[in-house]
Scaffold this motif. Structure first.
Motif, mmCIF file in Angstrom:
data_model
loop_
_atom_site.group_PDB
_atom_site.id
_atom_site.type_symbol
_atom_site.label_atom_id
_atom_site.label_comp_id
_atom_site.label_asym_id
_atom_site.label_seq_id
_atom_site.Cartn_x
_atom_site.Cartn_y
_atom_site.Cartn_z
ATOM 1 N N ALA B 10 3.876 1.088 8.009
ATOM 2 C CA ALA B 10 3.656 1.377 6.741
ATOM 3 C C ALA B 10 4.244 2.387 6.139
ATOM 4 N N ALA B 12 3.734 5.134 2.266
ATOM 5 C CA ALA B 12 2.597 5.982 1.601
ATOM 6 C C ALA B 12 3.097 6.877 0.887
ATOM 7 N N GLY B 24 -2.142 6.885 -0.455
ATOM 8 C CA GLY B 24 -2.212 5.426 -0.454
ATOM 9 C C GLY B 24 -1.062 4.805 0.789
ATOM 10 N N ILE B 26 0.386 1.503 2.694
ATOM 11 C CA ILE B 26 1.010 0.345 2.091
ATOM 12 C C ILE B 26 1.497 -0.401 3.294
ATOM 13 N N ALA B 27 1.325 -1.502 3.977
ATOM 14 C CA ALA B 27 1.582 -2.239 4.733
ATOM 15 C C ALA B 27 3.227 -2.738 4.556
ATOM 16 N N TYR B 60 -10.625 2.921 0.719
ATOM 17 C CA TYR B 60 -10.676 1.866 -0.254
ATOM 18 C C TYR B 60 -9.704 0.869 0.362
ATOM 19 N N GLU B 61 -10.000 -0.641 0.045
ATOM 20 C CA GLU B 61 -9.113 -1.498 0.543
ATOM 21 C C GLU B 61 -8.481 -2.196 -0.648
ATOM 22 N N LEU B 62 -7.159 -2.505 -0.790
ATOM 23 C CA LEU B 62 -6.495 -3.211 -1.806
ATOM 24 C C LEU B 62 -5.746 -4.437 -1.289
ATOM 25 N N ASN B 64 -4.769 -7.350 -2.156
ATOM 26 C CA ASN B 64 -3.794 -7.841 -3.229
ATOM 27 C C ASN B 64 -2.537 -7.184 -2.967
ATOM 28 N N LEU B 65 -2.347 -5.726 -2.733
ATOM 29 C CA LEU B 65 -1.216 -5.006 -2.682
ATOM 30 C C LEU B 65 -1.108 -4.621 -1.016
ATOM 31 N N HIS B 66 -1.881 -5.257 -0.207
ATOM 32 C CA HIS B 66 -1.731 -5.014 1.156
ATOM 33 C C HIS B 66 -1.635 -3.471 1.568
ATOM 34 N N ALA B 67 -2.731 -2.901 0.921
ATOM 35 C CA ALA B 67 -2.667 -1.430 0.900
ATOM 36 C C ALA B 67 -4.144 -0.897 1.214
ATOM 37 N N LEU B 68 -4.272 0.348 1.683
ATOM 38 C CA LEU B 68 -5.543 1.149 1.943
ATOM 39 C C LEU B 68 -5.248 2.535 1.156
ATOM 40 N N ASN B 69 -6.612 2.706 0.438
ATOM 41 C CA ASN B 69 -6.270 3.994 -0.221
ATOM 42 C C ASN B 69 -7.400 5.089 0.533
#
Lengths: 464, 111
Positions: B10, B12, B24, B26-27, B60-62, B64-69
């Motif tokens: 990831a 970040a 944030g 991001i994969a 929190y999961e996003l 669409n963006l393959h991301a976690l906040n």
């Protein structure tokens, strides 16, 4: 002599290009000039305000009623005004601070000196509630801390500034009245970018998906180069030519689709991953990104690489906003001082740790107490604190000690005790050239909410 | 299973929200997103930041963006303007998270 073109009427443009010129007060000074000169743009937006900037500006205004705005904006305006007039670019900035009218007058002066006629500047007013806080509080507007729930009475007597975050609609109104430059006080960063879309495309207060799309574009632009290759973690070594970084440009379309790009021939990088990093910057719950106009859902955002340095941002969803404006207040919270000393090999870290123990012991013997006494070792643990693995052997380390107290004398005493460590502490120490650390004011931040019915933005447009 | 540092999976970016640090995550590849979701839980993050984060951790999961906040509360020693830390705004909290070691399936391809 240059004459500013009279305002364009709202047109049926297929798209508009909104360029970010500053991400904060102190950002790259040449960026606005690059944005207006290196390629076509319709709007230049510049963010100058951070949470506590307003208190600094409020102090300046109390000393001189002609101050209280971002003074750095003036040399920028001097430099870009010929392009702005010639190419009919509109400029939107929150650099008006706590005195947008004085800022306007200073820019008019620059325009006069440059022989520009017919320039219209709009100011957005009404956000500064510093003088109204007592009345509001007494009339039942609590203004309690939205993070901690604490009552305003805790800090009310120490307030240094109080400003409401207005959004894009008052700026759009100023554009509607023909302003070529719009100066605001505490407008949201995102509103600066959304406003031109509202004005050009005729978006209404209920067009929540479109408003949310404009907010997302604003979030991407609001930190300047941080979305176009600056501070990019994934692959920073392969970002081309950061020395000439192109700041981001949002090419906005009437249906809410936005392409993020930058001028051709500039450095930096606009990719799905640079945009992702910025989208995740300083957000809370991504499904509820709250602004004065709309609640944007960042989980709905879709991104697609649409060419070199060009990213399509689409399908953004939004819903009705809350009944509140955010309020940002700053208050005095005592004093702090920070000092550093550099210790060299061998046993650099052990020496720095010993020096830290000695200064703490001396100050304690003298009877000084602090709200906080914080020690870090630059080169070892100042970034990741207790998560930092112990290094094998450091060539050198910087001891960084900092104190905070309501008692100015205690903070001053800390400064007097630091430098003497050079001759009365562990050996091979240097880096004290800055001298004795001086007490600085701690300005703390009080975030709050106010019902929208209690404040009203208003717009003033004038021409020379 | 094998142990991998999150840095490999990831990227970040971090910033401040008052006294909370926002990270944030991001994969690096879309196929890593599921691993992040399963392995980088609030409990794991809270334990990883022992001594830095004194409050709760929200995630929190996003997709669409393959991301976690992540929001790490009480993690900035009072917040940007009060904190005495060199990194008062938590700009390097991103890579502090990427120090984390997590278990991934043996056949996970890592560059």
């Amino acid at each position: 002599m240059k004459t500013a073109k009279t305002s364009r009427s709202r047109s049926e443009k297929e798209s508009i290009r909104i360029a970010s010129g500053q991400g904060y007060w102190g950002d790259l000074p040449q960026a606005p000039y690059w944005q207006v000169s290196k390629g076509p743009i319709d709007y230049l937006v510049m963010d100058y305000l951070a949470e506590v900037t307003m208190s600094i500006l409020q102090k300046q205004k109390s000393r001189d009623p002609k101050l209280g705005y971002a003074k750095d904006l003036l040399p920028v305006m001097e430099q870009i005004l010929p392009f702005v007039v010639e190419r009919d670019i509109k400029v939107i900035t929150n650099g008006g601070g706590v005195n947008p009218q004085a800022c306007r007058d200073a820019i008019f002066e620059i325009a006069r000196n440059a022989g520009v006629k017919g320039l219209r500047i709009g100011v957005v007013l009404g956000d500064d509630i510093y003088g109204r806080v007592d009345n509001l509080f007494e009339s039942g507007v609590e203004l309690k801390n939205m993070d901690t729930g604490e009552s305003l009475s805790k800090v009310k007597d120490h307030l240094q500034s109080a400003n409401v975050y207005f959004g894009a609609f008052p700026i759009a109104e100023a554009l509607n009245e023909g302003a070529q430059i719009v100066l605001t006080g505490r407008a949201t960063d995102t509103g600066l970018t959304l406003a031109p879309m509202i004005y050009e495309f005729g978006w209404g207060e209920n067009d929540y998906d479109k408003l949310a799309a404009g907010i997302v574009a604003g979030h991407i632009l609001e930190c300047g180069g941080q979305s176009s290759g600056g501070n990019y973690m994934k692959d920073w070594k392969n970002v081309p030519d950061l020395a000439n970084i192109g700041f981001p440009i949002a090419e906005a379309h009437p249906n809410g689709t936005v392409y993020i790009t930058k001028h051709k021939g500039t450095g930096g990088l606009v990719s799905v991953d640079t945009i992702k990093e910025q989208l995740l910057y300083e957000i809370g719950n991504p499904a509820e990104y709250i602004t004065p106009e709309v609640i944007a859902d960042f989980t709905s955002i879709r991104l697609e690489q649409a060419g070199a340095d060009r990213v399509k941002v689409f399908d953004v969803k939004g819903r009705a906003p809350t009944e509140f404006f955010k309020v940002s207040m700053a208050y005095a919270e005592g004093y702090y001082a920070i000092g550093t000393l550099t210790y060299g090999w061998p046993e650099a870290l052990e020496k720095a740790q010993a020096a830290d123990r000695i200064i703490r012991q001396r100050l304690e013997s003298l009877g000084y107490r602090y709200d906080e006494f914080h020690t870090e070792f630059l080169g070892y643990n100042s970034c990741h604190g207790p998560l930092s693995p112990m290094p094998r052997e450091l060539n050198e380390v910087v001891l960084r000690v900092a104190v905070r107290s309501k008692d100015r004398e205690a903070v001053d005493a800390f400064g007097r005790q630091l430098v003497p460590l050079v001759l009365t502490g562990p050996p091979t120490v240097t880096g004290f050239g800055g001298g004795r650390p001086k007490p600085q004011d701690v300005v703390a931040y009080w975030p709050s909410l106010i019902p929208k019915s209690h404040v009203k933005p208003f717009v003033e447009v004038s021409e020379i | 299973m094998k142990k991998v540092q999150l840095l490999k999976l990831a990227h970040a970016r971090s910033g401040d929200k008052g006294d909370a640090s926002n990270i944030g995550l991001i994969a690096r590849k879309s196929e890593y997103y599921q691993i992040l979701k399963e392995r980088v839980t609030t409990g794991v993050v809270k334990a990883h930041f022992a001594g830095l984060c004194n409050g709760e951790v929200e995630r929190y999961e996003l997709p669409n963006l393959h991301a976690l906040n992540f929001l790490l509360h009480e993690a900035l020693a009072g917040g940007g303007t009060v904190s005495l830390r060199n990194d008062a705004q938590g700009k390097t909290m991103s890579t502090a998270l990427l120090r984390l070691l997590i278990e991934v399936p043996e056949d996970t391809v890592i560059d």
